[in-house]
Write a protein that holds these residues in place. Sequence first.
Motif, short mmCIF file in Angstrom:
data_model
loop_
_atom_site.label_atom_id
_atom_site.label_comp_id
_atom_site.label_asym_id
_atom_site.label_seq_id
_atom_site.Cartn_x
_atom_site.Cartn_y
_atom_site.Cartn_z
N ALA A 201 17.34 -3.08 -25.19
CA ALA A 201 16.31 -3.17 -24.14
C ALA A 201 16.90 -2.72 -22.80
O ALA A 201 16.26 -2.01 -22.02
CB ALA A 201 15.78 -4.59 -24.04
N ALA A 202 18.17 -3.12 -22.54
CA ALA A 202 18.79 -2.75 -21.27
C ALA A 202 18.94 -1.23 -21.17
O ALA A 202 18.64 -0.61 -20.15
CB ALA A 202 20.16 -3.42 -21.14
N GLU A 203 19.36 -0.62 -22.27
CA GLU A 203 19.54 0.82 -22.27
C GLU A 203 18.19 1.52 -22.08
O GLU A 203 18.07 2.50 -21.32
CB GLU A 203 20.18 1.25 -23.58
CG GLU A 203 20.76 2.66 -23.49
CD GLU A 203 21.39 3.10 -24.81
OE1 GLU A 203 22.13 2.28 -25.40
OE2 GLU A 203 21.13 4.23 -25.22
N ALA A 204 17.18 0.99 -22.77
CA ALA A 204 15.86 1.59 -22.65
C ALA A 204 15.37 1.52 -21.21
O ALA A 204 14.76 2.48 -20.70
CB ALA A 204 14.88 0.88 -23.58
N ALA A 205 15.70 0.41 -20.52
CA ALA A 205 15.25 0.26 -19.13
C ALA A 205 15.90 1.34 -18.26
O ALA A 205 15.24 1.95 -17.40
CB ALA A 205 15.61 -1.13 -18.61
N ILE A 206 17.20 1.59 -18.48
CA ILE A 206 17.89 2.62 -17.69
C ILE A 206 17.28 4.00 -17.95
O ILE A 206 16.97 4.76 -17.03
CB ILE A 206 19.40 2.65 -18.03
CG1 ILE A 206 20.06 1.38 -17.52
CG2 ILE A 206 20.06 3.88 -17.43
CD1 ILE A 206 21.51 1.24 -17.91
N LEU A 207 17.05 4.30 -19.24
CA LEU A 207 16.47 5.61 -19.58
C LEU A 207 15.10 5.79 -18.94
O LEU A 207 14.77 6.86 -18.45
CB LEU A 207 16.38 5.76 -21.10
CG LEU A 207 17.72 5.97 -21.80
CD1 LEU A 207 17.54 5.99 -23.31
CD2 LEU A 207 18.38 7.26 -21.31
N GLU A 208 14.35 4.70 -18.93
CA GLU A 208 13.01 4.79 -18.36
C GLU A 208 13.09 5.10 -16.86
O GLU A 208 12.38 5.95 -16.33
CB GLU A 208 12.26 3.49 -18.60
CG GLU A 208 10.79 3.61 -18.28
CD GLU A 208 10.07 2.29 -18.42
OE1 GLU A 208 10.37 1.56 -19.39
OE2 GLU A 208 9.24 1.98 -17.55
N LYS A 209 14.03 4.37 -16.20
CA LYS A 209 14.21 4.58 -14.76
C LYS A 209 14.60 6.04 -14.48
O LYS A 209 14.07 6.68 -13.57
CB LYS A 209 15.35 3.67 -14.28
CG LYS A 209 15.12 3.07 -12.90
CD LYS A 209 16.18 2.03 -12.66
CE LYS A 209 16.22 1.62 -11.21
NZ LYS A 209 17.26 0.59 -11.01
N LEU A 210 15.52 6.54 -15.30
CA LEU A 210 15.98 7.92 -15.10
C LEU A 210 14.86 8.92 -15.30
O LEU A 210 14.69 9.86 -14.53
CB LEU A 210 17.12 8.25 -16.07
CG LEU A 210 18.50 7.72 -15.69
CD1 LEU A 210 19.51 8.08 -16.76
CD2 LEU A 210 18.92 8.31 -14.34
#
Length: 343
Positions: A83-92
């Motif tokens: 979930a944390a990684e997905a959040a970063i990818l989404e932000k990017l």
Amino acid sequence: MDSNNDLEALKTRLLADLDACEAASGAGLDDLKAKYLGKKGEIYGLMRGMGALPADQRPVFGAAVNVLRDLAEERLAALEAGAAEAAILEKLSASTLDATLPGTRAEMGHLHPLTLVRDDTIDFFRGMGFELAEAREVDHDFYNFEALNIPPDHPARDMHDTFYVDENVVMRTHTSNTQAHYLVEHEPGPVRILAPGCVYRVDNDASHAPMFQQVECLVVDENITFAHLKGTMLLWAEHVFGKGTRLRIRPSYFPFTEPSAEVDVSCSLCGGSGCRLCKNSGWIEVGGCGSVDPAVFEKVGWDPEKYTGFAFGFGIDRIALLKYGIPNIGLLTRNEVRFLRQF
Ligand code: PHE
């Protein structure tokens, strides 16, 4: 066995919930954590219920619950990381950085043409072992005139259009006062100095400014000749204006040099064929020079039988005009940014 059925049922629900959470990209993860692993969660509930089991079944059951807890912890931690990684990818992917857009350019400052010429000349003479010397811009008459063999009432004073501060103090009219200071303040011996600085004269037109810069050179030793002067000036001129530059040395008069000469440099703009900058003569005057007059050595207490020397004083402004093809000396001090940007 009731408890074992409970365990199996719990495991089934746990796996289903975890799968659902994973499918929903980690949505409801915190609730799931509390539901199964919290202090009041289901897994602890099972452990608490263990007391009701017969003593011989407790270890096996306990071990099975532990396996289930480890499984829950492991899967939840993996979901959390995902979930944390997905959040970063989404932000990017949401940000709109375009690395191909032009940036805001920082304004770059740069040196004034007079500073460029001065520093370049200093570098050149330093490379030949010269030392920098300085003297006052507001100076006693003695250093600006008297010690340089220009007594009061000497006609040469008329050439200088002097700003007097009072009867005995002047705004120096040339950097030659550095020669007088240096010789007075040092024991007799070899001298190789360069002295750039501002000088002042009551004068103001297209080719004369009331304040301008000169660079003075003085060399003293035994057996220094006019040939040393000529060679030094030619090396300098070729350094500043390029190979092939020619010097024209015209006999002239300065009270502190004998013989004296005025120095012209072949026009760098037209190469000597004549143009607006050199007023069609092919030459531009840059200053005066000569062999140190023995009278100067006498004035400052150096033995004129032992020492000889040469000196020259060039106008830095003149050199800048010539080097950069600038038509009016006033442009150098007007601080017009559109003009200065070109250098
Ligand atoms: N001081 C003289 C001038 O300003 C130039 C000069 C310097 C002449 C050194 C001879 C030797 O006109």
